[in-house]
Design a protein around this motif. Sequence first.
Motif, PDB file in Angstrom:
ATOM      1  N   GLN A  23     -12.296   9.374 -12.035  1.00 19.89           N
ATOM      2  CA  GLN A  23     -12.226   7.961 -13.000  1.00 19.89           C
ATOM      3  C   GLN A  23     -10.407   8.001 -12.905  1.00 19.89           C
ATOM      4  O   GLN A  23      -9.727   7.001 -12.319  1.00 19.89           O
ATOM      5  N   ARG A  24      -9.614   9.569 -13.672  1.00 17.82           N
ATOM      6  CA  ARG A  24      -8.282   9.250 -13.149  1.00 17.82           C
ATOM      7  C   ARG A  24      -7.856   8.957 -11.663  1.00 17.82           C
ATOM      8  O   ARG A  24      -6.635   8.251 -11.437  1.00 17.82           O
ATOM      9  N   GLU A  25      -8.589  10.548 -11.077  1.00 18.45           N
ATOM     10  CA  GLU A  25      -7.548  10.411  -9.308  1.00 18.45           C
ATOM     11  C   GLU A  25      -8.245   8.926  -8.726  1.00 18.45           C
ATOM     12  O   GLU A  25      -7.436   8.039  -8.349  1.00 18.45           O
ATOM     13  N   MET A  26      -9.710   7.990  -9.618  1.00 22.40           N
ATOM     14  CA  MET A  26      -9.857   6.601  -8.862  1.00 22.40           C
ATOM     15  C   MET A  26      -9.004   5.875  -9.352  1.00 22.40           C
ATOM     16  O   MET A  26      -8.103   4.953  -7.943  1.00 22.40           O
ATOM     17  N   GLN A  27      -8.181   5.994 -10.075  1.00 19.72           N
ATOM     18  CA  GLN A  27      -6.668   4.932 -10.777  1.00 19.72           C
ATOM     19  C   GLN A  27      -5.823   4.563  -9.546  1.00 19.72           C
ATOM     20  O   GLN A  27      -5.697   4.511  -9.493  1.00 19.72           O
ATOM     21  N   LYS A  28      -5.524   6.448  -9.364  1.00 15.11           N
ATOM     22  CA  LYS A  28      -4.526   6.648  -8.822  1.00 15.11           C
ATOM     23  C   LYS A  28      -4.770   5.833  -7.378  1.00 15.11           C
ATOM     24  O   LYS A  28      -3.800   5.452  -6.627  1.00 15.11           O
ATOM     25  N   TYR A  29      -5.423   6.186  -7.048  1.00 15.37           N
ATOM     26  CA  TYR A  29      -5.937   5.444  -5.439  1.00 15.37           C
ATOM     27  C   TYR A  29      -6.198   4.783  -5.167  1.00 15.37           C
ATOM     28  O   TYR A  29      -5.198   3.787  -4.267  1.00 15.37           O
ATOM     29  N   VAL A  30      -6.359   3.332  -6.566  1.00 12.34           N
ATOM     30  CA  VAL A  30      -6.318   1.580  -6.381  1.00 12.34           C
ATOM     31  C   VAL A  30      -4.795   1.774  -6.341  1.00 12.34           C
ATOM     32  O   VAL A  30      -5.109   0.926  -5.760  1.00 12.34           O
ATOM     33  N   GLU A  31      -4.092   2.045  -7.464  1.00 14.24           N
ATOM     34  CA  GLU A  31      -2.654   2.126  -6.865  1.00 14.24           C
ATOM     35  C   GLU A  31      -2.449   2.006  -5.989  1.00 14.24           C
ATOM     36  O   GLU A  31      -1.211   0.914  -5.421  1.00 14.24           O
ATOM     37  N   GLY A  32      -2.440   3.706  -5.618  1.00 14.07           N
ATOM     38  CA  GLY A  32      -2.348   3.163  -3.813  1.00 14.07           C
ATOM     39  C   GLY A  32      -2.150   2.801  -3.247  1.00 14.07           C
ATOM     40  O   GLY A  32      -1.004   2.117  -2.073  1.00 14.07           O
ATOM     41  N   ARG A  33      -3.466   1.807  -2.617  1.00 16.43           N
ATOM     42  CA  ARG A  33      -4.529   1.060  -2.165  1.00 16.43           C
ATOM     43  C   ARG A  33      -3.581  -0.453  -2.172  1.00 16.43           C
ATOM     44  O   ARG A  33      -3.517  -1.298  -1.151  1.00 16.43           O
ATOM     45  N   GLN A  34      -2.880  -0.315  -3.555  1.00 17.27           N
ATOM     46  CA  GLN A  34      -2.496  -1.931  -3.558  1.00 17.27           C
ATOM     47  C   GLN A  34      -1.362  -2.463  -2.801  1.00 17.27           C
ATOM     48  O   GLN A  34      -0.547  -3.003  -2.297  1.00 17.27           O
ATOM     49  N   LYS A  35      -0.091  -0.757  -3.593  1.00 19.85           N
ATOM     50  CA  LYS A  35       0.749  -0.705  -2.927  1.00 19.85           C
ATOM     51  C   LYS A  35       0.430  -1.198  -1.176  1.00 19.85           C
ATOM     52  O   LYS A  35       2.031  -1.674  -0.752  1.00 19.85           O
ATOM     53  N   LEU A  36      -0.108  -0.575  -0.734  1.00 21.23           N
ATOM     54  CA  LEU A  36      -0.226  -0.719   0.910  1.00 21.23           C
ATOM     55  C   LEU A  36      -0.732  -2.290   1.357  1.00 21.23           C
ATOM     56  O   LEU A  36       0.515  -2.273   2.675  1.00 21.23           O
ATOM     57  N   ILE A  37      -1.440  -2.895   0.405  1.00 18.61           N
ATOM     58  CA  ILE A  37      -1.349  -3.953   0.952  1.00 18.61           C
ATOM     59  C   ILE A  37      -0.738  -4.851   0.547  1.00 18.61           C
ATOM     60  O   ILE A  37       0.127  -5.287   2.029  1.00 18.61           O
ATOM     61  N   GLU A  38       0.223  -3.861  -0.304  1.00 15.29           N
ATOM     62  CA  GLU A  38       1.910  -4.624   0.038  1.00 15.29           C
ATOM     63  C   GLU A  38       2.702  -4.688   1.113  1.00 15.29           C
ATOM     64  O   GLU A  38       3.390  -6.172   1.907  1.00 15.29           O
ATOM     65  N   GLN A  39       3.008  -3.510   0.933  1.00  9.11           N
ATOM     66  CA  GLN A  39       3.165  -3.405   2.006  1.00  9.11           C
ATOM     67  C   GLN A  39       3.376  -3.359   3.469  1.00  9.11           C
ATOM     68  O   GLN A  39       3.950  -3.947   4.795  1.00  9.11           O
ATOM     69  N   SER A  40       2.102  -3.842   3.546  1.00 11.26           N
ATOM     70  CA  SER A  40       1.489  -4.515   5.244  1.00 11.26           C
ATOM     71  C   SER A  40       1.657  -5.489   4.635  1.00 11.26           C
ATOM     72  O   SER A  40       2.684  -6.280   5.915  1.00 11.26           O
ATOM     73  N   HIS A  41       1.976  -6.373   3.851  1.00 11.38           N
ATOM     74  CA  HIS A  41       2.435  -7.946   3.657  1.00 11.38           C
ATOM     75  C   HIS A  41       3.706  -7.976   4.693  1.00 11.38           C
ATOM     76  O   HIS A  41       3.840  -8.638   4.995  1.00 11.38           O
ATOM     77  N   GLU A  42       4.533  -7.171   3.653  1.00 11.36           N
ATOM     78  CA  GLU A  42       5.673  -7.289   4.551  1.00 11.36           C
ATOM     79  C   GLU A  42       6.118  -7.036   5.934  1.00 11.36           C
ATOM     80  O   GLU A  42       6.589  -8.066   6.201  1.00 11.36           O
ATOM     81  N   ASN A  43       5.434  -6.158   6.214  1.00  6.75           N
ATOM     82  CA  ASN A  43       5.581  -6.105   7.943  1.00  6.75           C
ATOM     83  C   ASN A  43       5.511  -6.778   8.301  1.00  6.75           C
ATOM     84  O   ASN A  43       5.624  -7.354   9.306  1.00  6.75           O
ATOM     85  N   GLU A  44       3.876  -7.633   7.313  1.00  3.56           N
ATOM     86  CA  GLU A  44       3.425  -8.237   8.955  1.00  3.56           C
ATOM     87  C   GLU A  44       4.685  -9.529   8.456  1.00  3.56           C
ATOM     88  O   GLU A  44       4.634 -10.413  10.692  1.00  3.56           O
ATOM     89  N   MET A  45       4.714 -10.197   7.663  1.00  3.76           N
ATOM     90  CA  MET A  45       6.044 -11.430   7.638  1.00  3.76           C
ATOM     91  C   MET A  45       6.999 -10.854   9.059  1.00  3.76           C
ATOM     92  O   MET A  45       7.777 -11.166   9.289  1.00  3.76           O
ATOM     93  N   VAL A  46       8.077 -10.117   8.274  1.00  9.79           N
ATOM     94  CA  VAL A  46       9.049  -9.406   9.118  1.00  9.79           C
ATOM     95  C   VAL A  46       8.638  -9.378  10.799  1.00  9.79           C
ATOM     96  O   VAL A  46       9.376 -10.710  11.496  1.00  9.79           O
ATOM     97  N   LYS A  47       7.172  -9.315  11.065  1.00  8.04           N
ATOM     98  CA  LYS A  47       7.158  -8.877  12.485  1.00  8.04           C
ATOM     99  C   LYS A  47       6.879  -9.883  12.813  1.00  8.04           C
ATOM    100  O   LYS A  47       7.394 -10.866  14.092  1.00  8.04           O
ATOM    101  N   LYS A  48       6.077 -11.628  12.366  1.00  7.89           N
ATOM    102  CA  LYS A  48       6.056 -12.802  12.787  1.00  7.89           C
ATOM    103  C   LYS A  48       7.970 -13.486  13.256  1.00  7.89           C
ATOM    104  O   LYS A  48       7.749 -13.723  13.907  1.00  7.89           O
TER     105      LYS A  48
END
Lengths: 131, 160
Positions: A23-48
């Motif tokens: 369960q602790r592992e899962m929490q880390k994964y979910v946090e990492g996934r969230q960060k990736l989503i944020e980064q992907s959004h930012e980079n998408e905006m810069v690309k546009k």
Amino acid sequence: MAEQVQMLQSKIEDESKLLQTLQREMQKYVEGRQKLIEQSHENEMVKKELDLLEPDAKVYKLIASVLVQQTLQESKENVSKRLDFIGKEFKKVEDLIKENTNKQITKKTSVQKMQEQLYQIVQAYQQSLNK
Amino acid sequence: MSQQQEEQKAIPLDKLTPQQLLQIKKQIEEEVQQLTQSLSQFRIANSKYEESKIILKKLDQTPKDNDLLVPITASLYVPGRLINPQSVMIDYGTGYFVERNTEQGSQFCDRKLQLLKESQDKLTNIINQKKQFMDKLNIELQKRVMQVQQIQQQMQQQKK
């Protein structure tokens, strides 16, 4: 009977501890996934925004505390590469999350089974006492 | 978000116990609070971009070689001269900066404001949906309270 009960109880404890680690592992994964989503959004905006620029626009990149001039072409390629990388990392994390969920389900079912076994043993013993 | 709501509607509210209803109500209240906080952050971002647009317009009107004070640190300013009031450096994100003129800078702000507005509208929609669901929950809870009161009254009458 006492031996059996002890064995089952210690097994249940071990499996529950493993479950907690999962369960602790899962929490880390979910946090990492969230960060990736944020980064992907930012980079998408810069690309546009970069796509809207004319070819001779002056683009600078912040490297440490220095603004270094880049060509528009370089910058676009760089942002595309970043987006690809983020996409790959995202897929990895999603696979890890799937795997972790499956492992958690197997652990939970095995703990449940062992608890049922324990209950049955204790019940049978109590019944034998009542006779 | 709507999928979650559909799942909650799939379990008819009258089949849930009052404790479950209270639990769900608490959960939704927390969610609404968090979402409202995000909404206020949006408003702050909004006002920042609007402010930038106003500053850009003022820059347009400032004459070249105007005297100004340049911040070196948070408490140290150095006298300087405005060389090119038309050129501004825009932070695009992820460490990229682009040199543009004030008109393009203003357009950039407009585009960002547009994005913000769209996100804000989506968020307000979601918050309203959750509030509507909370109203339904409250109505259901009131029903239960009335039911219990009715039963109590009946029991008292029977004792007489």
